[in-house]
Write a protein that holds these residues in place. Structure first.
Motif, PDB file in Angstrom:
ATOM      1  N   PRO A  10      50.295  -2.568 121.874  1.00  0.00           N
ATOM      2  CA  PRO A  10      50.868  -3.556 120.946  1.00  0.00           C
ATOM      3  C   PRO A  10      50.164  -3.506 119.597  1.00  0.00           C
ATOM      4  O   PRO A  10      48.950  -3.306 119.516  1.00  0.00           O
ATOM      5  CB  PRO A  10      50.610  -4.889 121.649  1.00  0.00           C
ATOM      6  N   PHE A  11      50.942  -3.675 118.514  1.00  0.00           N
ATOM      7  CA  PHE A  11      50.399  -3.511 117.161  1.00  0.00           C
ATOM      8  C   PHE A  11      51.099  -4.471 116.213  1.00  0.00           C
ATOM      9  O   PHE A  11      52.326  -4.458 116.096  1.00  0.00           O
ATOM     10  CB  PHE A  11      50.612  -2.059 116.714  1.00  0.00           C
ATOM     11  N   GLU A  12      50.327  -5.313 115.544  1.00  0.00           N
ATOM     12  CA  GLU A  12      50.880  -6.274 114.585  1.00  0.00           C
ATOM     13  C   GLU A  12      50.916  -5.617 113.207  1.00  0.00           C
ATOM     14  O   GLU A  12      50.049  -5.844 112.357  1.00  0.00           O
ATOM     15  CB  GLU A  12      50.037  -7.544 114.572  1.00  0.00           C
ATOM     16  N   VAL A  13      51.952  -4.819 112.963  1.00  0.00           N
ATOM     17  CA  VAL A  13      52.069  -4.004 111.756  1.00  0.00           C
ATOM     18  C   VAL A  13      52.169  -4.855 110.483  1.00  0.00           C
ATOM     19  O   VAL A  13      51.922  -4.377 109.396  1.00  0.00           O
ATOM     20  CB  VAL A  13      53.280  -3.036 111.862  1.00  0.00           C
ATOM     21  N   TYR A  14      52.493  -6.101 110.608  1.00  0.00           N
ATOM     22  CA  TYR A  14      52.716  -6.985 109.468  1.00  0.00           C
ATOM     23  C   TYR A  14      51.459  -7.728 109.025  1.00  0.00           C
ATOM     24  O   TYR A  14      51.456  -8.398 108.019  1.00  0.00           O
ATOM     25  CB  TYR A  14      53.803  -8.011 109.818  1.00  0.00           C
ATOM     26  N   LYS A  15      50.355  -7.628 109.788  1.00  0.00           N
ATOM     27  CA  LYS A  15      49.173  -8.457 109.541  1.00  0.00           C
ATOM     28  C   LYS A  15      47.996  -7.626 109.012  1.00  0.00           C
ATOM     29  O   LYS A  15      47.397  -6.846 109.752  1.00  0.00           O
ATOM     30  CB  LYS A  15      48.763  -9.159 110.835  1.00  0.00           C
ATOM     31  N   LYS A  16      47.664  -7.813 107.739  1.00  0.00           N
ATOM     32  CA  LYS A  16      46.550  -7.087 107.130  1.00  0.00           C
ATOM     33  C   LYS A  16      45.259  -7.343 107.915  1.00  0.00           C
ATOM     34  O   LYS A  16      44.970  -8.465 108.308  1.00  0.00           O
ATOM     35  CB  LYS A  16      46.349  -7.527 105.676  1.00  0.00           C
ATOM     36  N   GLY A  17      44.527  -6.260 108.183  1.00  0.00           N
ATOM     37  CA  GLY A  17      43.264  -6.370 108.891  1.00  0.00           C
ATOM     38  C   GLY A  17      43.385  -6.189 110.397  1.00  0.00           C
ATOM     39  O   GLY A  17      42.375  -6.036 111.082  1.00  0.00           O
ATOM     40  N   HIS A  18      44.632  -6.198 110.932  1.00  0.00           N
ATOM     41  CA  HIS A  18      44.808  -6.002 112.378  1.00  0.00           C
ATOM     42  C   HIS A  18      44.344  -4.586 112.732  1.00  0.00           C
ATOM     43  O   HIS A  18      44.727  -3.615 112.093  1.00  0.00           O
ATOM     44  CB  HIS A  18      46.267  -6.193 112.778  1.00  0.00           C
ATOM     45  N   LYS A  19      43.500  -4.482 113.776  1.00  0.00           N
ATOM     46  CA  LYS A  19      42.952  -3.193 114.204  1.00  0.00           C
ATOM     47  C   LYS A  19      43.155  -3.007 115.696  1.00  0.00           C
ATOM     48  O   LYS A  19      43.120  -3.974 116.450  1.00  0.00           O
ATOM     49  CB  LYS A  19      41.443  -3.123 113.936  1.00  0.00           C
ATOM     50  N   ILE A  20      43.350  -1.745 116.082  1.00  0.00           N
ATOM     51  CA  ILE A  20      43.362  -1.395 117.498  1.00  0.00           C
ATOM     52  C   ILE A  20      42.498  -0.148 117.693  1.00  0.00           C
ATOM     53  O   ILE A  20      42.281   0.620 116.757  1.00  0.00           O
ATOM     54  CB  ILE A  20      44.778  -1.132 118.056  1.00  0.00           C
ATOM     55  N   SER A  21      42.036   0.024 118.907  1.00  0.00           N
ATOM     56  CA  SER A  21      41.316   1.229 119.300  1.00  0.00           C
ATOM     57  C   SER A  21      41.683   1.493 120.754  1.00  0.00           C
ATOM     58  O   SER A  21      41.619   0.587 121.584  1.00  0.00           O
ATOM     59  CB  SER A  21      39.807   1.030 119.152  1.00  0.00           C
ATOM     60  N   THR A  22      42.107   2.709 121.045  1.00  0.00           N
ATOM     61  CA  THR A  22      42.458   3.073 122.418  1.00  0.00           C
ATOM     62  C   THR A  22      42.107   4.538 122.653  1.00  0.00           C
ATOM     63  O   THR A  22      42.005   5.317 121.712  1.00  0.00           O
ATOM     64  CB  THR A  22      43.957   2.810 122.701  1.00  0.00           C
ATOM     65  N   SER A  23      41.895   4.884 123.905  1.00  0.00           N
ATOM     66  CA  SER A  23      41.532   6.247 124.275  1.00  0.00           C
ATOM     67  C   SER A  23      42.621   6.864 125.132  1.00  0.00           C
ATOM     68  O   SER A  23      43.356   6.157 125.817  1.00  0.00           O
ATOM     69  CB  SER A  23      40.221   6.248 125.061  1.00  0.00           C
ATOM     70  N   PHE A  24      42.702   8.196 125.096  1.00  0.00           N
ATOM     71  CA  PHE A  24      43.704   8.891 125.897  1.00  0.00           C
ATOM     72  C   PHE A  24      43.261  10.321 126.156  1.00  0.00           C
ATOM     73  O   PHE A  24      42.447  10.881 125.431  1.00  0.00           O
ATOM     74  CB  PHE A  24      45.080   8.870 125.206  1.00  0.00           C
ATOM     75  N   TRP A  25      43.816  10.898 127.225  1.00  0.00           N
ATOM     76  CA  TRP A  25      43.551  12.282 127.606  1.00  0.00           C
ATOM     77  C   TRP A  25      44.721  13.165 127.196  1.00  0.00           C
ATOM     78  O   TRP A  25      45.874  12.758 127.282  1.00  0.00           O
ATOM     79  CB  TRP A  25      43.426  12.411 129.130  1.00  0.00           C
ATOM     80  N   VAL A  26      44.414  14.383 126.780  1.00  0.00           N
ATOM     81  CA  VAL A  26      45.415  15.438 126.663  1.00  0.00           C
ATOM     82  C   VAL A  26      44.944  16.525 127.624  1.00  0.00           C
ATOM     83  O   VAL A  26      43.832  17.029 127.488  1.00  0.00           O
ATOM     84  CB  VAL A  26      45.512  15.995 125.222  1.00  0.00           C
ATOM     85  N   VAL A  27      45.767  16.842 128.620  1.00  0.00           N
ATOM     86  CA  VAL A  27      45.369  17.809 129.636  1.00  0.00           C
ATOM     87  C   VAL A  27      46.043  19.150 129.360  1.00  0.00           C
ATOM     88  O   VAL A  27      47.092  19.208 128.735  1.00  0.00           O
ATOM     89  CB  VAL A  27      45.706  17.305 131.058  1.00  0.00           C
ATOM     90  N   PRO A  28      45.423  20.251 129.799  1.00  0.00           N
ATOM     91  CA  PRO A  28      45.966  21.580 129.489  1.00  0.00           C
ATOM     92  C   PRO A  28      47.422  21.764 129.895  1.00  0.00           C
ATOM     93  O   PRO A  28      48.171  22.425 129.190  1.00  0.00           O
ATOM     94  CB  PRO A  28      45.061  22.530 130.277  1.00  0.00           C
ATOM     95  N   ARG A  29      47.856  21.136 130.982  1.00  0.00           N
ATOM     96  CA  ARG A  29      49.241  21.345 131.403  1.00  0.00           C
ATOM     97  C   ARG A  29      50.237  20.676 130.456  1.00  0.00           C
ATOM     98  O   ARG A  29      51.428  20.901 130.548  1.00  0.00           O
ATOM     99  CB  ARG A  29      49.449  20.886 132.839  1.00  0.00           C
ATOM    100  N   ALA A  30      49.754  19.857 129.532  1.00  0.00           N
ATOM    101  CA  ALA A  30      50.635  19.192 128.573  1.00  0.00           C
ATOM    102  C   ALA A  30      50.712  19.968 127.254  1.00  0.00           C
ATOM    103  O   ALA A  30      51.268  19.486 126.291  1.00  0.00           O
ATOM    104  CB  ALA A  30      50.137  17.773 128.296  1.00  0.00           C
ATOM    105  N   ILE A  31      50.162  21.183 127.219  1.00  0.00           N
ATOM    106  CA  ILE A  31      50.080  21.927 125.970  1.00  0.00           C
ATOM    107  C   ILE A  31      50.910  23.205 126.055  1.00  0.00           C
ATOM    108  O   ILE A  31      50.796  23.969 126.996  1.00  0.00           O
ATOM    109  CB  ILE A  31      48.609  22.283 125.650  1.00  0.00           C
ATOM    110  N   ASP A  32      51.758  23.417 125.050  1.00  0.00           N
ATOM    111  CA  ASP A  32      52.453  24.686 124.889  1.00  0.00           C
ATOM    112  C   ASP A  32      51.699  25.447 123.807  1.00  0.00           C
ATOM    113  O   ASP A  32      51.564  24.964 122.682  1.00  0.00           O
ATOM    114  CB  ASP A  32      53.898  24.470 124.434  1.00  0.00           C
ATOM    115  N   LYS A  33      51.224  26.625 124.141  1.00  0.00           N
ATOM    116  CA  LYS A  33      50.351  27.379 123.245  1.00  0.00           C
ATOM    117  C   LYS A  33      50.970  27.527 121.849  1.00  0.00           C
ATOM    118  O   LYS A  33      52.126  27.883 121.705  1.00  0.00           O
ATOM    119  CB  LYS A  33      50.083  28.755 123.845  1.00  0.00           C
TER     120      LYS A  33
END
Length: 188
Positions: free
Chosen positions: A44-67
């Motif tokens: 979720p992201f409050e695009v209309y509100k100055k100063g709103h911040k998010i931080s999230t982590s995610f994995w990219v695994v080799p099987r999700a990559i096309d060379k």
């Protein structure tokens, strides 16, 4: 009776040993099989509100990559009920001077927990793509705009986003905003 019980016990032990040995020597061919790469990642992201911040982590695994042609994109997604069509805020349809709207940073997290900056992008324009609906959610409508893309390598990443301007035209109860990270094939 004792012979039947002994034979049953022997068959059970032999079956257990066989299963144990098969599972011990059959290693998965994908070393990342324990990861569950859920795409898209949506926050979720409050695009209309100055100063709103998010931080999230995610994995990219080799099987999700096309060379040589795999990228991931960060997009702003809007969700609303078809019956409540908010007549998509006109903010997206208007030309704006180059305003700094959103800052997006993507970091690659290394094995020693250090971070390397992959991209630092300032979004100055919000251009909507065509909207769509999903068959399993026929009353929902989605629209999105790509904010940035980055070339994909496998690994662990962290996304930071911050809203740099108040945009009151986008503040409505009829729309839910989120930042999505998903695979994007450029075809290049």
């Amino acid at each position: 009776m004792t012979i039947a019980l002994g034979l049953s016990l022997l068959v059970g032990i032999a079956s257990g040993i066989t299963l144990l040995l098969n599972n011990s020597f059959n290693k998965p061919t994908d070393p990342y099989s324990f990861l569950d790469p859920v795409e898209p990642i949506s926050v979720p992201f409050e695009v209309y509100k100055k100063g709103h911040k998010i931080s999230t982590s995610f994995w990219v695994v080799p099987r999700a990559i096309d060379k040589n042609k795999s990228y991931h994109e960060v997009s702003l997604k809007m969700t609303y009920k078809k019956d409540d069509d908010p007549n998509t805020p006109r903010y997206f349809d208007q030309q704006h001077p180059k305003e700094n709207l959103i800052r997006i940073k993507i970091f690659r997290v290394t094995n020693d927990a250090n971070e390397t900056l992959v991209t630092d992008h300032i979004v100055t324009n919000l251009n909507l793509n065509a909207g769509w609906s999903l068959p399993e959610e026929p009353n929902e409508r989605y629209e999105d705009c790509i904010l940035t893309t980055f070339k994909t390598e496998y690994g662990f990443f962290r996304l930071e986003a911050e809203v740099l301007q108040n945009i009151p035209e986008l503040n409505t109860d009829k729309i839910q905003y989120s930042l999505d990270v998903k695979k994007y094939n450029s075809g290049k």
